[in-house]
Design a protein around this motif. Sequence first.
Motif, mmCIF file in Angstrom:
data_model
loop_
_atom_site.group_PDB
_atom_site.id
_atom_site.type_symbol
_atom_site.label_atom_id
_atom_site.label_comp_id
_atom_site.label_asym_id
_atom_site.label_seq_id
_atom_site.Cartn_x
_atom_site.Cartn_y
_atom_site.Cartn_z
ATOM 1 N N THR A 53 0.893 -1.128 -0.005
ATOM 2 C CA THR A 53 0.014 -0.074 0.095
ATOM 3 C C THR A 53 0.863 1.290 0.022
ATOM 4 O OG1 THR A 53 -1.765 1.036 1.087
ATOM 5 C CG2 THR A 53 -0.155 0.126 2.394
ATOM 6 N N GLY A 54 0.325 2.259 0.078
ATOM 7 C CA GLY A 54 1.067 3.594 0.183
ATOM 8 C C GLY A 54 0.398 4.595 1.204
ATOM 9 N N PHE A 55 1.128 5.319 1.864
ATOM 10 C CA PHE A 55 0.714 6.535 2.674
ATOM 11 C C PHE A 55 0.899 7.703 2.007
ATOM 12 C CE2 PHE A 55 1.344 3.199 5.913
ATOM 13 C CZ PHE A 55 0.298 3.208 6.545
ATOM 14 N N LEU A 56 -0.202 8.682 1.853
ATOM 15 C CA LEU A 56 0.038 9.818 1.007
ATOM 16 C C LEU A 56 -0.528 10.870 1.859
ATOM 17 C CD1 LEU A 56 -2.516 8.532 -2.095
ATOM 18 C CD2 LEU A 56 -0.127 8.092 -1.539
ATOM 19 N N THR A 57 0.096 12.211 1.216
ATOM 20 C CA THR A 57 -0.129 13.484 1.756
ATOM 21 C C THR A 57 -1.754 13.923 1.207
ATOM 22 O OG1 THR A 57 0.371 14.811 -0.190
ATOM 23 C CG2 THR A 57 2.064 14.260 1.450
ATOM 24 N N PRO A 58 -2.521 14.947 2.025
ATOM 25 C CA PRO A 58 -3.576 15.123 1.347
ATOM 26 C C PRO A 58 -3.650 15.765 0.014
ATOM 27 C CG PRO A 58 -3.179 16.130 3.744
ATOM 28 C CD PRO A 58 -2.063 15.680 3.167
ATOM 29 N N GLN A 59 -2.544 16.157 -0.435
ATOM 30 C CA GLN A 59 -2.648 16.539 -1.798
ATOM 31 C C GLN A 59 -2.317 15.351 -2.733
ATOM 32 O OE1 GLN A 59 -0.539 18.038 0.749
ATOM 33 N NE2 GLN A 59 -2.169 19.549 0.909
ATOM 34 N N GLY A 60 -2.264 14.052 -2.263
ATOM 35 C CA GLY A 60 -2.072 13.033 -3.102
ATOM 36 C C GLY A 60 -0.711 12.506 -3.333
ATOM 37 N N ARG A 61 0.430 13.106 -2.818
ATOM 38 C CA ARG A 61 1.769 12.963 -3.039
ATOM 39 C C ARG A 61 2.254 11.645 -1.993
ATOM 40 N NH1 ARG A 61 3.770 15.250 -7.793
ATOM 41 N NH2 ARG A 61 2.047 17.196 -8.045
ATOM 42 N N MET A 62 3.319 11.025 -2.405
ATOM 43 C CA MET A 62 3.821 9.863 -1.520
ATOM 44 C C MET A 62 4.364 10.399 -0.227
ATOM 45 S SD MET A 62 2.929 7.045 -2.992
ATOM 46 C CE MET A 62 3.910 6.074 -1.800
ATOM 47 N N VAL A 63 3.927 9.905 0.859
ATOM 48 C CA VAL A 63 4.642 9.770 1.962
ATOM 49 C C VAL A 63 5.657 8.530 2.288
ATOM 50 C CG1 VAL A 63 4.468 9.728 4.664
ATOM 51 C CG2 VAL A 63 2.755 11.166 3.363
ATOM 52 N N ALA A 64 4.905 7.501 2.004
ATOM 53 C CA ALA A 64 5.893 6.289 1.792
ATOM 54 C C ALA A 64 4.957 5.023 1.188
ATOM 55 C CB ALA A 64 6.212 5.911 3.412
ATOM 56 N N ASP A 65 5.841 4.353 0.474
ATOM 57 C CA ASP A 65 5.126 2.884 0.013
ATOM 58 C C ASP A 65 5.355 2.126 1.549
ATOM 59 O OD1 ASP A 65 8.093 2.990 -0.071
ATOM 60 O OD2 ASP A 65 7.861 0.836 -0.934
ATOM 61 N N ALA A 66 4.310 1.012 1.657
ATOM 62 C CA ALA A 66 4.388 0.361 2.760
ATOM 63 C C ALA A 66 3.870 -1.313 2.559
ATOM 64 C CB ALA A 66 3.517 0.869 3.803
ATOM 65 N N PHE A 67 4.297 -2.226 3.519
ATOM 66 C CA PHE A 67 3.515 -3.244 3.546
ATOM 67 C C PHE A 67 2.720 -3.294 4.939
ATOM 68 C CE2 PHE A 67 6.598 -4.675 0.366
ATOM 69 C CZ PHE A 67 5.939 -5.432 -0.316
#
Length: 329
Positions: A53-67
Amino acid sequence: RPTDFERVFDDHDQYAALEGRALLEVGGADATDFLQGMQCNDMAQIAGRGMLTGFLTPQGRMVADAFVYATGGGYMVEVDARVGAHVQRLLAFYRLRARVTVRDVSAEHQVWSAWGPGSAGLARDASSLAHAWTYDRRAPNMGLRLVVPRTRELAPAGFARHDPVYRLRRILKGVGEGADDFARDAAVPLECNLDIMQGVHFGKGCYVGQELTIRTHHRGVVRKRLVPVLYSRAGDGTATPLRVDCAWTPELRPHADVGRVGVAARRAPGRLASVASAGLALMRLELVAQYEAQQHADTADKIAFSATDAAGNRVFVSPWTPSWWPNCK
């Protein structure tokens, strides 16, 4: 063919300890609903094991990819250690009154990867070997991903340990991972292939950063994507390298520009990501397609790409489209 490199390490049973990974334990009565709204995949996809999965900023940019792994009593979130503390703060910020606990357990557990023909058999024993595990479905034959207590070293029978191979193998398959490939607050999930790697669910409800991700998907146009690349030095006699020199890693900086040789442009057509004996780069897909087509054509004016290393020397860059991609360009 460049695509042959994708399978070069697939025929041997190997495993590796993945250093530089942070693990966050998320528990509590509201953990499932909380994580459902925090990341871009559907928690129902875990099915008792895990998912990308991925965690995103409110603007839809990546914070981090994750399992995200299911652990029976809760979940374990695996991210690049360089953004681990930031992700922990992010989860704490959005927790509000949710009955959720978040704890860093990186010192207690180690992430491992195992691949090869024997990985299917290893999966049958994975629950007894690991605290949590999942199939790595980002690309074909990526194998298993396991979270094992540090008090116990993973040593599957018949498998040889080769820690350095994991990163090069991942890169040659075109699989991005970590902060070098998913640049924090800048990268777009679909440009980093999170959708192709089964890390985005387009039918789930609201989550942080959903608007840009869904709009990009329904627009149906992704002009840039992360692709694997090969390198050669200016003295190697070719601007279109088709080999991997495992004894040489160019001194290239992640996120440095990749330009067209002999063409001055206001904006570079590419940007480097992971760098090893091969690498990944965010490239304009129309130029990658032209580059691939010319490999089979007898033309004098061929497209060539290059980047500049730490000493100011030119390093030629040869991109290709992974063979396992769907027709999503």
